[in-house]
Design a protein around this motif. Structure first.
Motif, short mmCIF file in Angstrom:
data_model
loop_
_atom_site.label_atom_id
_atom_site.label_comp_id
_atom_site.label_asym_id
_atom_site.label_seq_id
_atom_site.Cartn_x
_atom_site.Cartn_y
_atom_site.Cartn_z
N LYS A 198 -48.60 -16.74 84.15
CA LYS A 198 -47.35 -16.28 84.75
C LYS A 198 -47.29 -14.75 84.70
CE LYS A 198 -43.58 -18.27 83.60
NZ LYS A 198 -42.49 -18.75 82.73
N GLU A 214 -42.79 -15.24 78.35
CA GLU A 214 -41.64 -15.29 77.45
C GLU A 214 -42.06 -15.43 75.98
OE1 GLU A 214 -40.27 -17.77 81.12
OE2 GLU A 214 -42.11 -17.42 80.00
N PHE A 215 -43.10 -16.23 75.74
CA PHE A 215 -43.52 -16.52 74.37
C PHE A 215 -45.02 -16.30 74.24
CE2 PHE A 215 -39.75 -19.07 75.06
CZ PHE A 215 -39.04 -18.90 73.88
N HIS A 250 -43.99 -22.48 79.36
CA HIS A 250 -44.32 -21.42 78.41
C HIS A 250 -45.80 -21.39 78.06
CE1 HIS A 250 -39.89 -21.89 76.97
NE2 HIS A 250 -39.98 -21.05 78.00
N SER A 295 -43.61 -20.08 68.70
CA SER A 295 -42.16 -19.87 68.62
C SER A 295 -41.77 -18.82 67.59
CB SER A 295 -41.47 -21.19 68.27
OG SER A 295 -41.78 -22.20 69.20
N ALA A 301 -40.75 -22.05 71.93
CA ALA A 301 -41.66 -22.22 73.06
C ALA A 301 -41.93 -23.71 73.26
CB ALA A 301 -42.97 -21.47 72.81
N TYR A 328 -40.46 -15.09 68.21
CA TYR A 328 -39.29 -14.94 69.06
C TYR A 328 -38.17 -15.86 68.61
CZ TYR A 328 -42.59 -12.53 72.02
OH TYR A 328 -43.52 -11.65 72.49
N PHE A 360 -44.54 -13.06 84.01
CA PHE A 360 -43.73 -12.70 82.86
C PHE A 360 -43.96 -13.73 81.76
CE2 PHE A 360 -39.69 -13.19 80.50
CZ PHE A 360 -39.64 -11.94 79.92
N THR A 388 -34.53 -16.03 70.19
CA THR A 388 -34.34 -16.46 71.58
C THR A 388 -34.68 -17.93 71.81
OG1 THR A 388 -36.58 -15.74 72.12
CG2 THR A 388 -34.81 -14.15 72.43
#
Length: 492
Positions: A445, A449-450, A369, A355, A364, A358, A447, A361
């Protein structure tokens, strides 16, 4: 005159680790006043906790003359082997949480220094809790632990969930404290003493007193809330989810260790555990905690909520140890909580490291994630896998040793139904722990994110998590030292 001063100083020697933490609080406050510096505040916090830890280890190994406790202090607190063992766990966990906080707060734009101050204040309360042997010290140390947590939970107040977490814990914790105080009042009205041991002395004459039973029940309700034991567990997943990751780590480790230690001392020193009504109440709460915690965790897709429900189930296992093992609960319960605290630090530590880069935002905390984490961060995946296996009680981890000892102890005292509850809860828990592990090894994935910083293993937070992981594996493969040390954690 000098003799009196020296006598007073020697009387404070058993409390040297606590005094070191209090002095650290003063130093950190002065440092923040002079100049705000994240690295300076974090360094002073860790130095102070390390000094306290060294003083405690010197006492444990007999390298420092303990002296004798002051008579007035001895009425409120006692520093015995049980207290020292739990103080050691509290200090190690607090040091780990402050280390994780440094990694987590590095990208926070707002003030960072106050979190360390709140953490130190709460740690001082936790250290006093494990030594408390009087209703006054019971309540004051519990509040010293809890009040800073309100601010810690809502520290990242720009996130709505964090603010909600702090407010929810504030309101419900205040209610639990009021219930606890009312229970103390009922016991005092019937017994005429606030110290633990005198209650034990007069208990045979008041064995069936409804006021005493009501007071004991209200105190247990207050403690059950702090432990997040069912049916007082509803706040736990929400607070865990909304709390900043290192604060959730602190709540799952330091807070739980201190409260369990205080509950064990209170129930054994007062002999209230001998009351059939108290045993029944603890048994019901334990069974409800195991069932509610495990069954509700099965449905979770949020890692922090899942760990929150998992903590409810583990508190159920600890309550079974307390109600079944009686005197043996000091060593078995302390060992169980030590391993659970270290495992929680490892699991939440992974969430914290994921986490921190980021921070603006969010965190995680969703299971998605972590999908395919193995394919880009294999070592971090190994850490999370070991923590899940330990929580499940799988061989070659310390979690198996503690659950095995819990089951053997319960069976030894003839509580077969409670042993079956531990086995059933562990079987259900295995399902959702394995689900987390399978997610780590799925196809990544498209994309992401974390993600954790590439150099995470060489930084303080990463080194700490790897150390905790090594401890879980070493105690799982070679548990002799863990068993030997926990056996020394005796009140008598």
């Amino acid at each position: 005159m000098n003799e009196f001063v020296m006598s007073d100083l020697m009387g404070l020697m058993p409390y040297a680790p606590i005094i070191a933490v209090v002095l650290t609080i003063l130093v950190v406050m002065i440092a923040i006043t002079v100049k705000r510096s994240h690295i300076v505040t974090a360094a002073l916090t860790m130095i102070g906790l390390n000094v306290s830890l060294v003083l405690l280890l010197l006492q444990i190994f007999g390298l420092v003359d303990m002296g004798s406790t002051l008579p007035t202090a001895d009425q409120l607190f006692v520093v015995d082997n049980f207290a020292r063992f739990n103080m050691l766990i509290v200090l190690v966990c607090a040091l780990a949480c402050s280390t994780l906080s440094y990694a987590y707060l590095s990208t926070l734009r707002d003030n960072k220094d106050e979190l360390y101050l709140l953490m130190l204040l709460s740690t001082a309360g936790a250290l006093l809790m494990v030594c408390a042997q009087h209703m006054a010290s019971f309540f004051m140390s519990l509040e010293l632990l809890s009040v800073p947590l309100y601010g810690m939970l809502a520290y990242t107040y720009l996130r709505e969930r964090s603010l909600e977490s702090g407010l929810k814990y504030l309101v419900l914790s205040a209610t639990a404290s009021a219930t606890l105080l009312m229970g103390m009042a009922f016991i005092y009205a019937e017994v005429g003493s606030l110290a633990f041991r005198p209650i034990s002395a007069v208990l045979p004459q008041l064995f069936g007193s409804p006021i005493l039973i009501l007071g004991a029940a209200m105190m247990l309700f207050g403690v059950a809330f702090k432990l997040s034991a069912a049916p007082f567990h509803a706040w736990t997943p929400d607070v865990y989810e909304g709390a900043p990751a290192p604060v959730a780590t602190y709540l799952a480790s330091v807070s739980k260790v201190a409260i369990v230690a205080l509950a064990i001392r209170f129930l054994l020193d007062t002999s209230l555990l001998a009351l059939p009504s108290v045993q029944l109440l603890l048994t019901v709460m334990a069974c409800l905690s195991i069932l509610a915690g495990n069954l509700l965790a099965v449905r979770q897709n949020n890692v922090k909520r899942l760990l929150g429900y998992s903590s409810i189930a583990h508190m159920g296992y600890v309550l079974i140890i307390i109600v079944s093992a009686a005197g043996a609960a000091t060593s078995i319960g302390s060992m169980y909580m030590a391993v659970y605290a270290f495992t929680s630090i490892g699991a939440f530590g992974v969430v914290t490291l994921m986490s921190s880069p980021y921070r603006p935002t969010g965190e995680a905390d969703d299971l998605v994630h972590y999908q395919g984490l193995f394919w880009r961060r294999p070592i971090l995946t190994a850490v999370m896998t070991i923590m899940m296996l330990s929580l499940a009680g799988v061989p070659l981890t310390a979690g198996l040793i503690t659950k095995l000892f819990a089951i053997l102890t319960v069976v030894q005292f003839g509580h077969w139904f409670l042993a079956a509850m531990i086995i059933l809860g562990s079987a259900i828990g295995l399902f959702y722990y394995l689900r987390v592990m399978l997610t780590l090894f799925k196809r990544p994935k498209a994309f992401i994110e974390f993600d954790v910083n590439k150099a995470w293993a060489g930084r303080l937070g990463g080194i700490m998590i790897l150390t905790v992981t090594a401890m879980i594996l070493v105690f799982g493969v070679w548990p002799a030292k863990l068993i030997e040390w926990s056996a020394l954690a005796s009140i008598w």
